[in-house]
Design a protein around this motif. Structure first.
Motif, mmCIF file in Angstrom:
data_model
loop_
_atom_site.group_PDB
_atom_site.id
_atom_site.type_symbol
_atom_site.label_atom_id
_atom_site.label_comp_id
_atom_site.label_asym_id
_atom_site.label_seq_id
_atom_site.Cartn_x
_atom_site.Cartn_y
_atom_site.Cartn_z
ATOM 1 N N GLN A 71 0.838 -1.206 0.000
ATOM 2 C CA GLN A 71 0.000 0.000 0.000
ATOM 3 C C GLN A 71 0.875 1.260 0.000
ATOM 4 O O GLN A 71 0.578 2.223 -0.701
ATOM 5 C CB GLN A 71 -0.918 -0.062 1.238
ATOM 6 C CG GLN A 71 -1.960 1.024 1.342
ATOM 7 C CD GLN A 71 -2.919 1.126 0.173
ATOM 8 O OE1 GLN A 71 -3.355 2.219 -0.136
ATOM 9 N NE2 GLN A 71 -3.243 0.033 -0.483
ATOM 10 N N LYS A 74 2.119 1.810 -3.481
ATOM 11 C CA LYS A 74 1.055 2.340 -4.351
ATOM 12 C C LYS A 74 0.795 3.811 -4.061
ATOM 13 O O LYS A 74 0.604 4.608 -4.983
ATOM 14 C CB LYS A 74 -0.235 1.556 -4.122
ATOM 15 C CG LYS A 74 -0.252 0.178 -4.752
ATOM 16 C CD LYS A 74 -1.530 -0.506 -4.303
ATOM 17 C CE LYS A 74 -1.781 -1.813 -5.007
ATOM 18 N NZ LYS A 74 -2.992 -2.449 -4.442
ATOM 19 N N ASN B 295 -13.585 -7.630 9.444
ATOM 20 C CA ASN B 295 -13.401 -9.042 9.786
ATOM 21 C C ASN B 295 -14.666 -9.861 9.563
ATOM 22 O O ASN B 295 -14.611 -11.083 9.497
ATOM 23 C CB ASN B 295 -12.955 -9.173 11.241
ATOM 24 C CG ASN B 295 -11.567 -8.607 11.435
ATOM 25 O OD1 ASN B 295 -10.679 -8.799 10.604
ATOM 26 N ND2 ASN B 295 -11.386 -7.859 12.509
ATOM 27 N N PRO B 310 -4.795 2.280 -8.524
ATOM 28 C CA PRO B 310 -4.254 1.048 -7.952
ATOM 29 C C PRO B 310 -4.243 1.067 -6.423
ATOM 30 O O PRO B 310 -4.385 0.025 -5.782
ATOM 31 C CB PRO B 310 -2.816 0.987 -8.482
ATOM 32 C CG PRO B 310 -2.665 2.071 -9.471
ATOM 33 C CD PRO B 310 -3.842 2.979 -9.394
ATOM 34 N N ALA B 311 -4.095 2.254 -5.845
ATOM 35 C CA ALA B 311 -4.012 2.337 -4.381
ATOM 36 C C ALA B 311 -5.353 2.045 -3.718
ATOM 37 O O ALA B 311 -5.413 1.808 -2.517
ATOM 38 C CB ALA B 311 -3.501 3.713 -3.960
ATOM 39 N N ILE B 313 -7.145 -0.486 -4.626
ATOM 40 C CA ILE B 313 -7.312 -1.940 -4.713
ATOM 41 C C ILE B 313 -6.505 -2.608 -3.603
ATOM 42 O O ILE B 313 -5.358 -2.252 -3.367
ATOM 43 C CB ILE B 313 -6.886 -2.444 -6.111
ATOM 44 C CG1 ILE B 313 -7.784 -1.805 -7.172
ATOM 45 C CG2 ILE B 313 -6.943 -3.964 -6.178
ATOM 46 C CD1 ILE B 313 -7.456 -2.192 -8.595
ATOM 47 N N SER B 314 -7.144 -3.561 -2.923
ATOM 48 C CA SER B 314 -6.520 -4.279 -1.805
ATOM 49 C C SER B 314 -6.088 -3.346 -0.678
ATOM 50 O O SER B 314 -5.166 -3.656 0.058
ATOM 51 C CB SER B 314 -5.324 -5.114 -2.279
ATOM 52 O OG SER B 314 -5.752 -6.101 -3.168
ATOM 53 N N LYS B 315 -6.740 -2.211 -0.555
ATOM 54 C CA LYS B 315 -6.442 -1.308 0.570
ATOM 55 C C LYS B 315 -7.190 -1.769 1.816
ATOM 56 O O LYS B 315 -6.603 -1.925 2.870
ATOM 57 C CB LYS B 315 -6.841 0.127 0.214
ATOM 58 C CG LYS B 315 -6.580 1.133 1.322
ATOM 59 C CD LYS B 315 -6.882 2.558 0.871
ATOM 60 C CE LYS B 315 -8.365 2.726 0.533
ATOM 61 N NZ LYS B 315 -8.668 4.053 -0.007
#
Lengths: 176, 582
Positions: A71, A74, B295, B310-311, B313-315
């Motif tokens: 992260q 990115k 969770n 992109p930042a 995504i999956s953050k």
């Protein structure tokens, strides 16, 4: 013992990042600001212009788990002034830091001991005045830590560390 | 011909086809305003004078959000610039393309604590896509070019350009004007085209899924990809949910639409998300108001995440298949691959899944009872939707009324729903609606607001008068800061700390004082008539002060720290939960 996935997530390891950025006013504060805004930690940061004066090269050491470092990379890439980011830890690389230590010698014996330790660590005594020894040492940060430990038996007056910088081995390069 | 910095500035705006600019004058921008004065006289650019810099920036946001153009605002140094910060931060959180020009004290006075000097580049660094301090007259044109390019491309966002006063002074310097035609920045090249291999993988994941959900957000609005989204959703018979920012990107009257998701989303959208085995996220970012407790979020789902940033995504949620690119481009190449590989979706593949979803839908979570005594806020919004045939531009502020508007105004088109999602800025609605109305003078523009929010930028009623903006202001007046009060009711044992709005003004008189039409509506039977009258009047602003249920709550609700399967549908659920019966 095996680690659960949750524990795995919490493992914070050291990562070393190399950045090429536009040599513009404010570029450095964009990077350092990003780290404080998003709660990332900076262990060390060093920056200077490159052979191309329009570009600055920064080496940044941070601690975090893999997801958080992904992260960070990115978010760094998202900054408009950043040209390229490379995680050096992903490549075979060389890492060095320079340190100056000023130590006070209390007697003749400690003078000799300081000199001896400097030799063992391949450090150079670059100034002596009034029993003040100024030593220059270059190496991986852990070597510098080790040298500082040996100096603790003397009186450490001052320590200046540059922060780590790094470069990849072989043909890999961080270039525009 | 040599031009002054101020003249160059105007030429840059013209080169970018800027026709409207929102602002407020002051010392450091006097030379720029002098040229704006001439430009307006020539008919080149229209300047809209807000009554506060925050209003100017929100106005520019409303303009940008309802069109495909950037919003432009100009303010002076010091307090002018700091007043603009809330609007800039708002645009940053909601990815609104803005170019904000701030005046700065002359170069020689920077750093001397001069009158009205503030380091606005430093202050706004964390809340802009990028910002610039211009340090020479030669840099004005290239910087403006970069500013517009950065604001509009990739994931859009606000760009601030700080211009010292002396650079705009014709007596200091003049140079030849050259506007760069092309711009190439080695440090900024957003990825537009999606990776084909990843898109093929996405199609495989879809083919294997039994319980998919299509989850689309504001990125679809930015990319103008609503048609592609609808085509994609319908081709596969996916259940489709929108985020708060994405409302209108998928027609809400389509049978596959299951409503907004998240904290105040529908029961069916949240249940579908929770039980899904595949999430196809398009132009959304798994915001905490969407996911609830990470969770507990959708425990069995694989994630395909399509986004230009992109930042994003999956953050918050790990993506099994990240696809970086403009969502319109990505969807179009997905269609191309489907054609190439002759993929024909099996429309009945998800029949069993739809059966489950239909059951959740039958809960009818948005139902409410309207008696003939006290107006429900929901009822007002629902009537507004009816009266405007679901085709009004609706700007909202922040709070309960915002959620009611999102739940009960069913949008079928993008760019119609103008609200502050990420930052949650009270005071956004009225000035944003001005921007919308200025961009669409012939359209119906409504503001859904509350007695708390409306007072935060109420001064813009003056702007509305000056430019004859016939907005319909729907004030859902419950005498409380309703959303905060709701939380206090549920989680602070009904201690209503500072949430009762004492000493409210007489909104009717207030509207009249500004030269508008005001009305106070207290009975459910009068709601529709009042709305019709306001909408019919295309010349004047109507301020409708609806006296609504004092302690009404927004349901459904996922309390903070809860999962999508742990919603309150009504007050009893909340009470049961607090008593530990759940």
């Amino acid at each position: 013992m095996f680690k659960t996935q949750k524990e795995e997530k919490q493992i914070r390891s050291r990562h070393i990042l190399s950045l090429l950025m536009e040599n513009e006013t404010g570029a450095l504060s964009r990077v350092s600001g990003l780290f404080s805004q998003r709660g990332y930690n900076i262990e060390s940061l060093t920056v200077a212009p490159t052979d191309d004066p329009t570009l600055s090269r920064m080496t940044l050491v941070t601690k975090g788990n893999d997801a958080s470092v992904e992260q960070i990379v990115k978010q760094l890439n998202k900054l408009i002034d950043i040209v390229k980011v490379m995680e050096l830890s992903d490549y075979s690389h060389i890492e060095r830091e320079i340190m100056f230590v000023k130590v006070a010698a209390t007697n003749m014996e400690s003078c000799a001991s300081i000199k001896r330790m400097a030799d063992i660590f391949r450090a150079n005594v670059i100034d002596v005045k009034n029993k003040m020894y100024t030593i220059e040492i270059t190496g991986r940060p852990d070597k510098l830590d080790g040298f500082l430990e040996t100096m603790e038996e003397h009186k450490i007056i001052e320590v200046v560390r540059s922060g780590a910088m790094g470069i990849t081995r072989g043909s890999n390069a961080l270039k525009v | 011909m040599k031009l002054s910095g101020a003249e160059i500035f105007i030429e840059c705006l013209k080169a970018e086809n800027v026709d409207t600019i929102f602002g407020y004058p002051g010392g450091a921008v006097l030379f720029l305003y002098d040229e704006l004065y001439k430009a307006e006289a020539r008919g080149d650019i229209r300047h809209i004078l807000a009554r506060h810099e925050q209003g100017a920036v929100h106005g520019a946001e409303g303009y940008a959000k309802s069109t495909d153009k950037p919003g432009v605002a100009i303010v002076t140094s010091g307090p002018g610039a700091t007043n603009a910060v809330t609007g800039i931060a708002d645009a940053y959180m909601d990815s609104v393309p803005l170019v904000v020009i701030t005046g700065q004290v002359p170069l020689g006075l920077i750093g001397k604590d001069s009158f009205q000097e503030i380091d606005i580049v430093g202050i706004t660094r964390p809340c802009v896509k990028h910002n610039f301090l211009v340090t020479s007259i030669e840099d004005i044109a290239p910087t403006m070019k970069k500013a517009f390019h950065i604001a509009m491309s990739g994931r859009p966002g606000p760009v601030l350009v700080d211009i010292p006063k002396d650079l705009t002074n014709p007596d200091v310097d003049k140079i030849e004007f050259n506007y760069p035609k092309e711009l190439k920045m080695r440090s900024y090249q957003p990825t537009i085209k999606g990776n084909k291999k990843q898109i093929r993988t996405a199609l495989k994941m879809i083919a294997e899924a039994k319980k998919p959900i299509l989850y689309a957000g504001g990125g679809v609005v930015s990319a103008k990809a609503h048609k592609e989204l609808t085509e994609f959703g319908q081709a596969f018979n996916f259940p489709v949910t929108n985020t708060l920012m994405g409302l209108g990107t998928y027609p809400s009257n389509d049978k596959q639409y299951i409503g907004m998701l998240g904290m105040h989303g529908t029961f069916e959208a949240n249940r579908t998300m929770h039980h899904a085995d595949l999430i196809i996220c398009i132009g959304a970012r798994f915001d905490d108001r969407v996911t609830g407790d990470l969770n507990k979020f959708s425990p069995n789902a694989k994630v395909i995440h399509i986004d230009i940033d992109p930042a994003s995504i999956s953050k918050n949620i790990n993506a099994h298949n990240p696809i970086v690119g403009d969502v319109k481009e990505v969807l179009n190449s997905l269609f191309d691959i489907m054609k190439e590989e002759k993929i024909k979706p099996n429309k009945s593949a998800f029949d069993a899944w739809w059966k489950e979803i239909k059951e959740w839908q039958s809960v009818n979570c948005l139902a409410y009872d309207q008696d003939d005594k006290i107006i429900k806020a929901q009822y007002v919004v629902e009537k507004l939707w009816e009266v405007t045939n679901g085709d009004s531009y609706v700007a909202s502020d922040v709070g309960q009324h915002q959620m009611f508007a999102a739940q009960y105004y069913k949008f079928n088109k993008p760019n119609r729903w103008i609200n502050s999602g990420g930052l949650g800025t009270m005071g956004f609605g009225l000035p944003a609606a001005m921007g919308v109305q200025l961009a669409h003078p012939e359209e119906v523009v409504s503001v859904v607001t509350g007695d708390g929010s409306i007072q935060m930028c109420i001064q813009e009623l003056g702007t509305c008068k000056q430019y004859d903006l016939p907005l319909n202001i729907i004030n859902l007046n419950n005498g409380y800061l309703g959303m905060v009060r709701q939380w206090q009711e549920f989680f602070y044992e009904e201690r209503y700390a500072m949430t009762y709005n004492q000493s409210l003004p007489d909104f009717v008189k207030l509207a009249e004082a500004y030269g508008h039409v005001g009305a106070r509506i207290e009975k459910p039977a009068d709601v529709e008539g009042a709305l019709r009258e306001a909408i019919k009047d295309t010349k004047r602003l109507h301020f409708l002060d609806f006296v609504v249920e004092e302690q009404g709550n927004v349901y459904p609700m996922i309390p903070a720290g809860y999962g999508h399967n742990e919603m309150y549908l009504n007050k009893q659920d909340a009470i049961d939960d607090m008593n530990g019966k759940k």
